[in-house]
Design an enzyme around this catalytic site. Structure first.
Site: not given
Ligand code: ARG
Length: 269
Positions: A81, A126, A213-216
């Protein structure tokens, strides 16, 4: 970068209540900030602390606002993603070799190709590989090839938000989260979870520690029996960040190990 179509795919099954809180979008928080459950000023990254320089040398920051890990010196393993699709792509910059993104010693290398997990449609699968124009001379992170070590305590790290709705970080932060089994995770997320493709982790009772967010795309890892770091997960999604009863959801690397290996071969690695 996620298209609206993909986001819709993800959110339709979630229901209206969670709609605002779920996001696979890198670097973007869609939910209103919740009270900081860590409740401490010197606790950083949803319950984390600063990583030491060289502590996780395989960690990479990607310019679209994601994390990644060096699978090979010139191949980054990240989340599907975080990328737009597969093919030639020179638009991504990978930054490696530093915990401080503003460190003048940072190594910045552009992408040449992206390979997104075949069949990726926003649910499960993913993972993606990014081929770099030249190697980043740092140790790589071995991936789990079986489920043997998909348990215990895991390390997470990234430059993402330090709380739900928070800002991206200049310094790499790290934390430890316990494994959450599929049955328990399914109680939290129902059909949203793809148990064969995903592995959950987090402090169920208290919350307070999580990726955000941003750790993905960044790795979730632990020591193997020889004391070497082993990647078991890829940061994927969660409802909000660090909420009690809502663990973080990670791609289950062992499920895709053979596919990743094959894909890396196709990229010339
Ligand atoms: N989708 C998020 C990203 O793009 C990562 C979210 C992880 N969330 C969590 N609650 N562990 O960075």
């Amino acid at each position: 970068m996620r298209s609206y179509r993909k986001l819709l795919t993800r959110t339709t099954a979630v229901g209206a209540v969670a709609l605002a809180a779920f996001s696979l979008q890198p670097g973007t928080a869609t939910a209103a900030p919740a009270p900081d459950p860590s409740g401490s000023v010197h606790t950083k990254v949803v319950g984390g602390t600063k990583a030491g320089q060289g502590e996780f040398p395989f960690m990479v920051r990607l310019s679209m606002g994601c994390g990644g890990a060096l699978y090979a010196k010139d191949i980054v393993l990240t989340a599907a993603h975080c990328v737009d699709g597969s093919g030639d792509n020179t638009s991504i910059t990978a930054t490696g070799g530093v915990v401080d993104l503003q460190d003048s010693a940072a190594v910045k290398v552009n992408s040449t190709k992206v390979l997104q997990a075949p069949g990726y449609n926003g649910k499960g699968k993913d993972w993606a590989l990014i081929k770099l124009a030249k190697p980043i001379d740092q140790p790589t992170l071995k991936i789990a090839e079986d489920t043997k070590l998909n348990n215990g305590d895991f390390t997470i790290a990234g430059w993402g938000a330090d709380k739900e709705g928070g800002e991206q970080q200049r310094y790499l932060l790290k934390a430890t989260v316990p494994f959450v089994d599929d049955a328990t995770c399914q109680k939290a997320y129902g059909d949203q979870l793809t148990p064969g493709d995903e592995i959950c982790a987090g402090k169920l009772d208290t919350g307070g520690v999580d990726t955000c967010q941003g750790d993905s795309g960044g790795p979730m890892f632990r020591k193997d029996d020889a004391g070497k770091w082993l990647q078991v997960g890829i940061v994927s999604w969660g409802e909000g960040c660090a909420r009690p009863g809502k663990p973080g959801v990670y791609s289950e690397v062992s499920t895709f190990a053979a596919d990743i290996k094959k894909a890396a071969g196709q990229l010339g690695g």
